[in-house]
Design an enzyme around this catalytic site. Structure first.
Site, short mmCIF file in Angstrom:
data_model
loop_
_atom_site.label_atom_id
_atom_site.label_comp_id
_atom_site.label_asym_id
_atom_site.label_seq_id
_atom_site.Cartn_x
_atom_site.Cartn_y
_atom_site.Cartn_z
N ARG A 1 0.69 103.28 60.21
CA ARG A 1 1.56 102.11 60.33
C ARG A 1 1.58 101.60 61.78
O ARG A 1 1.54 102.38 62.72
CB ARG A 1 2.97 102.45 59.88
CG ARG A 1 3.03 102.99 58.45
CD ARG A 1 4.34 102.67 57.77
NE ARG A 1 5.51 103.18 58.47
CZ ARG A 1 6.76 102.76 58.22
NH1 ARG A 1 6.97 101.84 57.29
NH2 ARG A 1 7.78 103.28 58.88
N ASP B 1 -10.65 93.66 71.65
CA ASP B 1 -10.41 94.82 70.79
C ASP B 1 -9.91 94.29 69.46
O ASP B 1 -8.79 93.79 69.36
CB ASP B 1 -9.37 95.74 71.44
CG ASP B 1 -9.39 97.13 70.85
OD1 ASP B 1 -10.47 97.59 70.45
OD2 ASP B 1 -8.32 97.77 70.78
N ASP C 1 -8.78 92.97 79.16
CA ASP C 1 -8.80 93.58 77.83
C ASP C 1 -7.84 92.82 76.92
O ASP C 1 -6.66 92.68 77.26
CB ASP C 1 -8.38 95.05 77.90
CG ASP C 1 -9.40 95.90 78.64
OD1 ASP C 1 -10.61 95.66 78.45
OD2 ASP C 1 -8.99 96.78 79.41
N ASP D 1 -6.30 92.41 72.98
CA ASP D 1 -6.14 92.97 71.64
C ASP D 1 -5.92 91.84 70.64
O ASP D 1 -5.01 91.03 70.81
CB ASP D 1 -4.95 93.92 71.60
CG ASP D 1 -5.12 95.11 72.53
OD1 ASP D 1 -6.28 95.54 72.71
OD2 ASP D 1 -4.12 95.59 73.08
N ASP E 1 -7.67 104.25 60.22
CA ASP E 1 -8.10 105.20 61.25
C ASP E 1 -9.36 105.87 60.72
O ASP E 1 -9.28 106.76 59.86
CB ASP E 1 -7.00 106.22 61.52
CG ASP E 1 -7.33 107.12 62.71
OD1 ASP E 1 -8.53 107.43 62.89
OD2 ASP E 1 -6.41 107.52 63.43
#
Length: 381
Positions: free
Chosen positions: A204, A121, A69, A71, A196
Site C-alpha cells: 500500500r 521514476d 529525480d 517520481d 513489489d
C-alpha cells in the site's frame, strides 16, 4: 539574528532552478501524453501525476551536474487480486521499449528512465476499491488537483479536491480560493497499491496523503515548513563527511515535520525550535542507543523509519546536537556579520553575508511573490 533577507537569498540559492523545473515538467507532460495515446494501455491507465519532493517543494538543487529525480505515479484500474505484481509491470514494458529504448531499467517497485536532463521514476499503482467508491476515486485522480505539474510552492492555494482548478491566466493563483481539502472520508481510507517485484506482492502507498499533509503543515507554519526541510537537507549535504548516510529523503522530511511547531515566525527561529524539539523528544530513545518509529501520514501501519538503523539515528542525533549549538548562537547574536558567519558554518557559502546596513531590518533581498515562468524548449519533443 534571524537575518530574514539572507535566509530568503539562501533559499533562492538552493532551490531547483527554473530550467530544472522546466525539465521535470516537460518530462512528466511528455510521458503522460504518450501513455494517454498508447493504445494497448488506454483502457487501464486512469491518470499519471507527480509525487515526491519535487511535488511537495522540498527538493534542493542538484549538485555537480546531477539530474533532478522526479517520481511519477501511474494510476491504473487493474485488479490487484487478479494480476501478479510482475505481470502488472510487464504490461508497461512494450510502452517503455517504444518511447524510451535503452533509457529505462526495471527497479524493485518502479521503472527508472534516464533522460538527458532528468531522471524519471515511474511507479505503477492500482486503485484497490471497487464499485462506486472506485468511480469516485477515479474522478479525484483525473482531476486537475491531482494532475497539476505545479509544486506546492508554485500553487500555494492548492487543495486536494476534485473541484479545485488552477488559474486559466497562467499565473500560479487559482480560481478556487474558497475550496478546502476534500473530507478524509472520501479518499484517505483507500491508498493505492503498488507491485513489489522483488517480494512478488502488492503493497500500500498513499502519495496524495503525503502531499496534502505537507501543504496543510506548510500553511500552518506560515510557509516555512518546506523551506526548513530544504535548509536541513542542505545542511546535511554540506556536512555529509560528519553525518551518517541516513536519514535522508522522505524519512528526514517526516522527522522535521514531526518536530516543527505550527506558527513558525521565521526561518532562524523555526530551525532552532525544530532542532531543540527533536533533541528533547528523542533524548530517551537516544540514551537507549535505539531509534524511534513514526507512522506514515497515509498508510499508518508503515513505519517511515523502518529502514533507518539505530546506529545511524544516534549518529544523526549527535550531529544535530552540534548543529544546535551553532544555530542557537547564530540566532542569539546581535552582530549581523557574526550571525551570518555562524549560519554559514551550517549552510556554507550559499548563505550570504548581510550588506553594510546590517541584518534584521527592511530592505535588501525580497523573495518574489511567485516563481518566474520558464521559457519553453523542445527538449522533450
Amino acid at each position: 539574528m534571524e537575518l530574514n533577507s539572507q535566509f530568503n537569498a539562501f533559499l533562492t540559492n538552493i532551490r531547483p532552478t527554473d530550467p530544472q523545473k522546466e525539465d521535470w515538467k516537460g518530462g512528466a507532460k511528455t510521458l503522460r501524453e504518450r501513455l494517454n495515446n498508447y493504445e494497448p494501455l488506454k483502457d487501464i491507465v486512469v491518470s499519471t501525476f507527480l509525487q515526491g519532493s519535487i511535488r511537495r517543494s522540498t527538493a534542493i538543487r542538484p549538485l555537480n551536474g546531477k539530474r533532478p529525480d522526479v517520481d511519477i505515479v501511474v494510476v491504473t484500474n487493474l485488479d490487484h487480486n487478479q494480476i501478479a505484481p510482475q505481470e502488472a509491470m510487464d504490461l508497461f514494458v512494450p510502452f517503455l521499449e517504444k518511447y524510451y529504448p535503452e533509457k529505462w531499467v526495471p527497479q524493485g517497485r518502479s521503472f527508472g528512465i534516464t533522460l538527458s536532463y532528468v531522471e524519471l521514476d515511474l511507479v505503477i499503482t492500482a486503485i484497490p476499491a471497487s464499485g462506486e467508491e472506485k468511480n469516485l476515486l477515479e474522478q479525484l485522480y483525473r482531476s486537475e488537483s491531482v494532475l497539476t505539474v505545479n509544486s506546492l510552492e508554485e500553487q500555494k492555494d492548492w487543495r486536494l479536491n476534485k473541484s479545485w482548478k488552477p488559474s486559466e491566466s497562467g499565473l500560479f493563483i487559482s480560481n478556487s480560493a474558497n475550496i478546502q481539502d476534500a473530507p478524509l472520508s472520501e479518499w484517505k481510507a483507500h491508498p493505492l497499491v503498488l507491485p513489489d517485484r522483488d517480494e512478488n506482492k502488492w503493497g500500500r502507498t498513499h502519495p496524495l496523503a503525503q502531499i496534502r499533509w505537507t501543504a496543510e503543515k506548510n500553511r500552518a507554519c506560515n510557509g516555512h515548513y518546506i523551506n526548513l526541510v530544504r535548509a536541513v537537507k542542505w545542511w546535511r549535504q554540506q556536512n555529509s563527511d560528519n553525518l551518517p548516510k541516513y536519514p535522508k529523503g522522505y524519512p528526514l522530511e517526516h522527522l522535521i515535520g514531526n518536530a516543527l511547531d505550527d506558527g513558525t515566525p521565521s526561518m532562524g527561529k523555526g530551525l532552532v525550535q525544530l532542532i531543540d524539539t527533536f533533541l528533547s523528544r528523542w533524548a530517551y530513545v537516544y540514551s537507549l542507543r535505539s531509534k524511534p518509529s513514526l507512522p506514515d501520514h497515509g498508510v499508518e501501519e508503515h513505519d517511515v523509519l523502518a529502514r533507518l538503523s539505530a546506529e545511524d539515528f544516534c549518529l544523526f542525533y549527535e550531529g544535530l546536537e552540534d548543529a544546535a549549538i551553532i544555530a542557537r548562537s547564530a540566532l542569539a547574536s546581535q552582530d549581523p556579520k557574526e550571525s551570518a558567519e555562524l549560519w554559514r558554518k551550517l549552510f556554507g557559502t550559499k548563505f550570504p553575508f548581510p550588506g553594510p546596513q546590517g541584518g534584521d531590518r527592511s530592505g535588501g533581498f525580497t523573495a518574489p511573490t511567485q516563481p518566474a515562468e520558464p521559457q519553453k524548449t523542445g527538449r522533450f519533443a
